[in-house]
Design a protein around this motif. Structure first.
Motif, PDB file in Angstrom:
ATOM      1  N   CYS A 159      -6.453   8.021  -3.058  1.00 35.80           N
ATOM      2  CA  CYS A 159      -5.937   8.884  -1.992  1.00 35.80           C
ATOM      3  C   CYS A 159      -4.651   9.583  -2.421  1.00 35.80           C
ATOM      4  O   CYS A 159      -4.475  10.782  -2.195  1.00 35.80           O
ATOM      5  CB  CYS A 159      -5.701   8.052  -0.726  1.00 35.80           C
ATOM      6  N   GLY A 160      -3.767   8.836  -3.063  1.00 37.20           N
ATOM      7  CA  GLY A 160      -2.528   9.441  -3.553  1.00 37.20           C
ATOM      8  C   GLY A 160      -2.776  10.498  -4.607  1.00 37.20           C
ATOM      9  O   GLY A 160      -2.157  11.571  -4.598  1.00 37.20           O
ATOM     10  N   ASP A 178      -5.508  12.276  -5.005  1.00 37.35           N
ATOM     11  CA  ASP A 178      -6.146  13.426  -4.373  1.00 37.35           C
ATOM     12  C   ASP A 178      -5.122  14.296  -3.636  1.00 37.35           C
ATOM     13  O   ASP A 178      -5.159  15.536  -3.710  1.00 37.35           O
ATOM     14  CB  ASP A 178      -7.221  12.942  -3.399  1.00 37.35           C
ATOM     15  N   VAL A 179      -4.197  13.656  -2.927  1.00 34.96           N
ATOM     16  CA  VAL A 179      -3.152  14.416  -2.232  1.00 34.96           C
ATOM     17  C   VAL A 179      -2.258  15.149  -3.241  1.00 34.96           C
ATOM     18  O   VAL A 179      -1.847  16.293  -3.011  1.00 34.96           O
ATOM     19  CB  VAL A 179      -2.322  13.482  -1.335  1.00 34.96           C
ATOM     20  N   TYR A 189       0.826  -1.213   0.000  1.00 38.35           N
ATOM     21  CA  TYR A 189       0.000   0.000   0.000  1.00 38.35           C
ATOM     22  C   TYR A 189       0.861   1.263   0.000  1.00 38.35           C
ATOM     23  O   TYR A 189       0.554   2.248  -0.681  1.00 38.35           O
ATOM     24  CB  TYR A 189      -0.928  -0.005   1.211  1.00 38.35           C
ATOM     25  N   ALA A 216      -8.678   2.478  -3.468  1.00 39.75           N
ATOM     26  CA  ALA A 216      -8.784   3.552  -2.473  1.00 39.75           C
ATOM     27  C   ALA A 216      -7.426   4.198  -2.204  1.00 39.75           C
ATOM     28  O   ALA A 216      -7.311   5.432  -2.099  1.00 39.75           O
ATOM     29  CB  ALA A 216      -9.385   3.008  -1.181  1.00 39.75           C
ATOM     30  N   VAL A 217      -6.388   3.376  -2.090  1.00 38.43           N
ATOM     31  CA  VAL A 217      -5.048   3.921  -1.849  1.00 38.43           C
ATOM     32  C   VAL A 217      -4.594   4.775  -3.029  1.00 38.43           C
ATOM     33  O   VAL A 217      -4.020   5.860  -2.850  1.00 38.43           O
ATOM     34  CB  VAL A 217      -4.059   2.769  -1.587  1.00 38.43           C
ATOM     35  N   TYR A 255       0.755   4.054  -2.917  1.00 37.48           N
ATOM     36  CA  TYR A 255       0.483   5.458  -2.597  1.00 37.48           C
ATOM     37  C   TYR A 255       1.581   6.368  -3.146  1.00 37.48           C
ATOM     38  O   TYR A 255       1.306   7.448  -3.680  1.00 37.48           O
ATOM     39  CB  TYR A 255       0.365   5.616  -1.086  1.00 37.48           C
ATOM     40  N   TRP A 297      -9.423  -1.868  -1.810  1.00 32.16           N
ATOM     41  CA  TRP A 297      -8.415  -1.159  -1.014  1.00 32.16           C
ATOM     42  C   TRP A 297      -7.311  -0.588  -1.892  1.00 32.16           C
ATOM     43  O   TRP A 297      -6.799   0.508  -1.634  1.00 32.16           O
ATOM     44  CB  TRP A 297      -7.824  -2.116   0.035  1.00 32.16           C
ATOM     45  N   TYR A 322      -4.129  18.170  -4.401  1.00 32.87           N
ATOM     46  CA  TYR A 322      -4.169  19.160  -3.325  1.00 32.87           C
ATOM     47  C   TYR A 322      -2.835  19.901  -3.213  1.00 32.87           C
ATOM     48  O   TYR A 322      -2.802  21.134  -3.040  1.00 32.87           O
ATOM     49  CB  TYR A 322      -4.511  18.472  -2.008  1.00 32.87           C
TER      50      TYR A 322
END
Length: 413
Positions: free
Chosen positions: A168-169, A171-172, A114, A164-165, A118, A161, A175
């Motif tokens: 998340c990466g 999205d960060v 994970y 999702a990971v 990421y 999962w 940002y």
């Protein structure tokens, strides 16, 4: 005496911790300081969690020496995860697949995978992230299909999962790009403000230099002429001293000094540390032209003045005043004794036409050029006008200027 520090409250501690966390999230992982050290600490931490899961979670057979070796070695590539994220992911998968294939505790080996996934998502483009995610899931399902269809189906269900990971990466990453763009815009705006401030300072210095040149050149020239008159009277016939003429010349010198001192004080007011722009005093304008003509007459020039304009914008009036002042100064200095000078200002079709001409000999060709003509041209250009200066056909020297009476942006003096 040691300074007394304020007690640290839980709210302050939480605030500082939150600031550090946000700073870590906003920081670009590729340029963050101490990246290798931090990634090594992360790899050790994840390895400790994986070892604890392998010991206490029963979702496979207990690892033997090979299992522990595969599990711990799979965390070593995380030390270089920022430099080569895709290669690190491949290295982790190379160790994790045999670990799962030998049916060791599966939960323990997912942490390193994970983290690697990421890192790929947070450091690369979304297209690469999508391709890597599809490739990892396809490869894992394909390998498990060769072992057991049930295991492959379970992995396919757990692939959420992985998605999702990866999301998340991504999205960060977006940002961080957003925060970086905000910071860049703020820095660009700050640089623009600094450049604007430097430009204004340069313009103000140039304005002060012009004013000082015009003022000092005019006053010193008049004082020099008046002093020459007094000296000539004193040396011409000492026995029949014309006291009245000498006294008048000295009074004229004193008056010129007082006027120059007052105008110099007004000009330099802007250099005071806490002075406001309003403390400079009013700009010289067209109403000061009679005083300039009278000062030139006291210096020996025969000045005729024709002014056919009532008022002008402050910047244009100040520019016209300074141009006439410099032109009269040049006439007194270079046109010879007792020159006839004609000053004319007229408004025609919304434009101020200015002319100062004399019948003198003009400046010598071998003389050192000064800044008077340059300053007059800059004065005219500062309000959007033009200026020409040169010898006249019939003798003498002439300065002509055309100044618009409706300027797009008047300078504030």
């Amino acid at each position: 005496m040691m300074p007394v520090q304020a007690p640290t409250t839980p709210q302050a501690t939480w605030s500082r911790s939150a600031e550090r966390i946000m700073a870590a999230i906003n920081r670009d992982p590729l340029t963050a300081p101490h990246a290798l050290r931090n990634d090594a600490l992360l790899a050790v931490s994840v390895a400790v969690v994986a070892a604890a899961l392998a010991l206490f979670v029963d979702d496979g057979r207990r690892p033997d020496a090979l299992g522990w070796a595969l599990l711990l070695v799979s965390h070593v590539p995380l030390v270089w995860r920022r430099r080569r994220p895709v290669l690190v992911l491949v290295a982790v998968i190379t160790c994790v697949f045999p670990y799962h294939f030998l049916d060791y505790p599966h939960t323990a080996a997912t942490q390193a995978a994970y983290v690697a996934l990421y890192t790929v998502a947070v450091t690369g483009r979304p297209l690469r992230t999508v391709l890597v995610g599809i490739g990892v899931i396809t490869m894992a399902v394909g390998v498990l299909l060769t072992i057991s269809a049930q295991e492959a189906l379970g992995l396919l269900k757990a692939s959420g999962w992985v998605v999702a990971v990866l999301f998340c990466g991504v999205d960060v990453r977006f940002y961080r790009q957003y925060v970086a763009s905000i910071v860049e815009r703020a820095e660009r705006a700050e640089r623009t403000r600094e450049e604007e401030a430097r430009r204004r300072v340069a313009e103000e210095r140039l304005r002060i230099a012009r004013d000082l040149h015009d003022l000092l050149a005019h006053s010193i020239t008049l004082i020099g002429v008046q002093t020459s008159v007094a000296a000539h009277v004193l040396s011409a016939d000492p026995e029949r001293l014309d006291r009245e003429t000498v006294a008048k010349a000295l009074d004229d010198i004193a008056e010129t000094c007082r006027s120059a001192r007052g105008e110099l004080r007004t000009t330099l007011e802007v250099l005071r540390e806490h002075g406001s722009p309003d403390a400079r005093g009013p700009l010289p304008g067209l109403d000061g032209l009679p005083d300039l003509a009278e000062a030139a007459r006291l210096a020996g020039a025969r000045v005729e003045q024709t002014v056919r304009i009532r008022q002008a914008p402050p910047a244009v009036g100040a520019a016209a005043y300074r141009i006439v002042q410099e032109a009269l100064t040049n006439a007194v200095r270079h046109a010879g004794p007792g020159p006839a000078v004609h000053v004319e200002l007229a408004e025609r079709q919304g434009v101020l036409h200015l002319s100062v001409r004399d019948d003198g000999t003009g400046p010598g060709r071998c003389g050192t050029p000064g800044f008077g003509l340059v300053g007059m041209r800059e004065r005219a250009r500062s309000v959007g006008g033009t200026l020409d200066a040169g010898p006249r056909t019939g003798g003498g020297f002439e300065v002509t200027a055309v100044l618009p009476l409706t300027t797009t942006g008047e300078r504030d003096g």
